[in-house]
Design an enzyme around this catalytic site. Structure first.
Site, PDB file in Angstrom:
ATOM      1  CB  CYS A 137       7.759   0.854  -0.959  1.00 16.76           C
ATOM      2  SG  CYS A 137       7.380  -0.611  -0.335  1.00 16.76           S
ATOM      3  CG  ASN A 138      13.811  -1.479  -0.368  1.00 14.09           C
ATOM      4  OD1 ASN A 138      14.781  -1.547  -0.969  1.00 14.09           O
ATOM      5  ND2 ASN A 138      13.569  -0.485   0.213  1.00 14.09           N
ATOM      6  CB  THR A 139       7.710  -4.406   0.039  1.00 16.53           C
ATOM      7  OG1 THR A 139       8.536  -4.364   0.987  1.00 16.53           O
ATOM      8  CG2 THR A 139       7.040  -5.952  -0.177  1.00 16.53           C
ATOM      9  CG  ASP A 172       6.358   3.034   1.874  1.00 22.23           C
ATOM     10  OD1 ASP A 172       6.530   1.928   1.515  1.00 22.23           O
ATOM     11  OD2 ASP A 172       6.456   3.413   2.976  1.00 22.23           O
ATOM     12  CB  SER A 173       3.223  -0.070   2.940  1.00 18.40           C
ATOM     13  OG  SER A 173       4.474   0.183   3.693  1.00 18.40           O
ATOM     14  CE1 TYR A 230       0.884  -1.810   0.336  1.00 14.50           C
ATOM     15  CE2 TYR A 230       2.900  -1.024  -1.185  1.00 14.50           C
ATOM     16  CZ  TYR A 230       1.313  -0.974  -0.968  1.00 14.50           C
ATOM     17  OH  TYR A 230       0.584  -0.089  -1.852  1.00 14.50           O
ATOM     18  N   GLY A 231       4.916  -5.689   3.632  1.00 13.34           N
ATOM     19  CA  GLY A 231       5.998  -6.929   3.770  1.00 13.34           C
ATOM     20  C   GLY A 231       5.409  -8.204   4.059  1.00 13.34           C
ATOM     21  CD  GLU A 284       3.553   3.339   8.977  1.00 13.28           C
ATOM     22  OE1 GLU A 284       2.467   4.166   9.001  1.00 13.28           O
ATOM     23  OE2 GLU A 284       4.148   3.369   7.763  1.00 13.28           O
ATOM     24  CB  CYS A 309      12.342  -1.924   4.687  1.00 14.07           C
ATOM     25  SG  CYS A 309      10.851  -1.214   5.191  1.00 14.07           S
ATOM     26  CB  THR A 310      11.459   3.477   2.284  1.00 10.88           C
ATOM     27  OG1 THR A 310      10.143   2.823   2.347  1.00 10.88           O
ATOM     28  CG2 THR A 310      12.265   3.137   0.973  1.00 10.88           C
ATOM     29  CG  HIS A 311       8.479   1.820   7.078  1.00  9.99           C
ATOM     30  ND1 HIS A 311       8.249   1.610   5.955  1.00  9.99           N
ATOM     31  CD2 HIS A 311       7.658   2.429   7.630  1.00  9.99           C
ATOM     32  CE1 HIS A 311       6.728   1.789   5.992  1.00  9.99           C
ATOM     33  NE2 HIS A 311       6.595   2.034   6.974  1.00  9.99           N
TER      34      HIS A 311
HETATM   35  N1  DGL Z   1       8.838   0.651   3.252  1.00  4.31           N
HETATM   36  C1  DGL Z   1       8.522  -0.636   2.523  1.00  4.31           C
HETATM   37  C2  DGL Z   1       9.707  -1.159   1.982  1.00  4.31           C
HETATM   38  O1  DGL Z   1      10.685  -0.323   1.657  1.00  4.31           O
HETATM   39  C3  DGL Z   1       7.536  -1.683   3.098  1.00  4.31           C
HETATM   40  C4  DGL Z   1       7.135  -1.704   4.656  1.00  4.31           C
HETATM   41  C5  DGL Z   1       6.134  -2.795   4.859  1.00  4.31           C
HETATM   42  O2  DGL Z   1       4.988  -1.884   4.543  1.00  4.31           O
HETATM   43  O3  DGL Z   1       6.079  -3.700   5.022  1.00  4.31           O
HETATM   44  O4  DGL Z   1       9.850  -2.119   1.766  1.00  4.31           O
END
Ligand code: DGL
Length: 262
Positions: free
Chosen positions: A72-74, A9-10, A41-42, A150, A182-184
């Site tokens: 990570c979805n992105t 993930d990011s 990553y977004g 984070e 988003c996995t966060h």
């Molecule tokens: N956790 C990531 C996701 O699922 C991206 C978060 C990020 O770095 O912007 O999209």
């Protein structure tokens, strides 16, 4: 078989997926890459994310991983096609739970909380075409949520007002189902539920991803039994003291924090 499952993930968001994998597959060795140097990553473009996914995927295979989980979805939106073509191990990925949301909504309005890159991706547009016909889908990007997670700021009144700001407009437009795309965001689930109220369904994908991984590994006879003593590794492209306490809270049996130099 002692080969680990590789995840990336990011940053720390993918740990919400790792938690679900550990519940279902407790005997597996895990190797998690947090690409924290490039978090979020977004806010990056897809070409850049594909390059990072390629570099990280290569590392995971060099380390002997038997499967890759794009936690990570992105990164999924940008790179899952490339990864499946390039890497000859199962690649399990996470995408927003639009399909279950469309099945569940009664108001016909669904909110998707995800990054800007995810919401603007062709993969997401295709997901809506496939699964959200006749449903109104409201996308909301929440860049400051990623940074809050984070830092480990997932609870309390600060987290609640942070999420309320984004959730209220979706409710005002009639959303009765919210997708954590988003996995966060599962780490902010209680704040999101508090803002949304009991009438609203909140969906995430960690458990479904874990089940999909279990199926894929099962088909290939690659699941470890209790005789395996699992090893756990966390590798980050930018070690930082301010994320470490959250990491340790979520993953208490983790030993060293390693640096990813690429
Ligand atoms: N956790 C990531 C996701 O699922 C991206 C978060 C990020 O770095 O912007 O999209």
């Amino acid at each position: 078989v002692k080969r680990p499952i590789g995840l990336f993930d990011s940053g720390l968001g993918g740990l919400s997926v790792l938690i679900e994998i550990r519940k279902l597959l407790p005997n597996e060795s895990l190797l998690y890459v947090a690409d924290s140097k490039y978090c979020p990553y977004g806010e990056k473009d897809e070409e850049f994310l594909r390059r990072r996914a390629g570099i990280i995927g290569e590392f995971l295979l060099e380390e002997g991983c038997k499967a890759i989980v794009v936690a990570c979805n992105t990164a999924t939106a940008a790179s899952v096609g490339m990864m499946r073509q390039r890497f000859k191990v199962p690649v399990v990925a996470v995408e927003p739970a639009v399909k279950p949301a469309a099945a569940r909504t009664r108001s016909g309005v669904v909110g998707v909380l995800a990054t800007r890159t995810t919401l603007q991706s062709e993969a997401y547009a295709q997901l809506l075409i496939r699964h959200a016909a006749g449903i109104e889908v409201l996308g909301a990007d929440c860049p400051d949520w990623v940074a809050a997670v984070e830092r480990g700021e997932t609870g309390g009144s600060a987290a609640e007002s942070l999420v309320a700001e984004r959730v209220q407009p979706l409710l005002a437009r009639g959303a009765d189902t919210l997708v954590l795309g988003c996995t966060h965001f599962p780490f902010l689930r209680s704040a999101i539920e508090a803002a949304a109220g009991a009438q609203v369904t909140v969906l995430d994908t960690g458990e479904a991803v874990a089940r999909q991984l279990q199926r894929r590994l099962g088909d290939l006879h690659l699941i470890e039994d209790a005789a395996n003593l699992p090893s756990h590794r966390f590798v980050t492209s930018a070690p930082s003291a301010h994320t470490e306490s959250f990491l340790r809270a979520v993953w208490p049996d983790l030993a060293d924090i390693e640096t990813f130099p690429r």
